[in-house]
Design an enzyme around this catalytic site. Structure first.
Site, short mmCIF file in Angstrom:
data_model
loop_
_atom_site.label_atom_id
_atom_site.label_comp_id
_atom_site.label_asym_id
_atom_site.label_seq_id
_atom_site.Cartn_x
_atom_site.Cartn_y
_atom_site.Cartn_z
N CYS A 137 -17.68 -17.45 39.92
CA CYS A 137 -17.19 -16.89 41.19
C CYS A 137 -18.05 -15.70 41.65
CB CYS A 137 -15.73 -16.48 40.99
SG CYS A 137 -15.02 -15.46 42.28
N CYS A 183 -16.21 -12.48 42.56
CA CYS A 183 -15.66 -11.84 41.36
C CYS A 183 -16.69 -10.88 40.77
CB CYS A 183 -15.27 -12.88 40.32
SG CYS A 183 -13.96 -14.02 40.84
#
Length: 107
Positions: free
Chosen positions: A30, A33
């Site tokens: 991600c 993230c």
């Protein structure tokens, strides 16, 4: 530094914490993230003693994400007294995150 929790340590580190806990549900794949991780590490130092910041890899600990219906990453979930009180989905600037946390804690 942000402490990493797992399925095994989640209840103790998050649900039984005396402090409010902001949990970062993230995954290795991600990009957003990874984008917010340094900011969360910085906040962990700045908010030490006020709010605990923990992170959990949602791919490695899917049971916890499923329990709290985490559908998108990153999801930042604020727990107070063992209960989720706010879920914030997606990356956001530090100032906005601090305002959202302050608003949630002042309710």
């Amino acid at each position: 530094m942000t402490l990493t929790v797992t399925t095994e340590t989640f209840d103790h580190e998050v649900l039984r914490s005396d402090l409010p806990v902001l949990v970062d549900f993230w995954a290795e794949w991600c990009p957003p993230c990874h984008m917010i991780a340094p900011m969360l590490d910085q906040l962990a130092g700045e908010l030490d003693g006020t709010i605990a910041i923990r992170k959990i890899n949602n791919d490695e600990n899917p049971e916890v994400g499923a329990r709290y219906r985490v559908m998108s990453l990153p999801t930042l979930m604020l727990f107070v007294d063992g209960e989720p009180v706010q879920a914030l989905v997606g990356a956001r600037p530090k100032a906005r995150l601090l305002k959202e946390l302050d608003d949630a804690l002042s309710r």
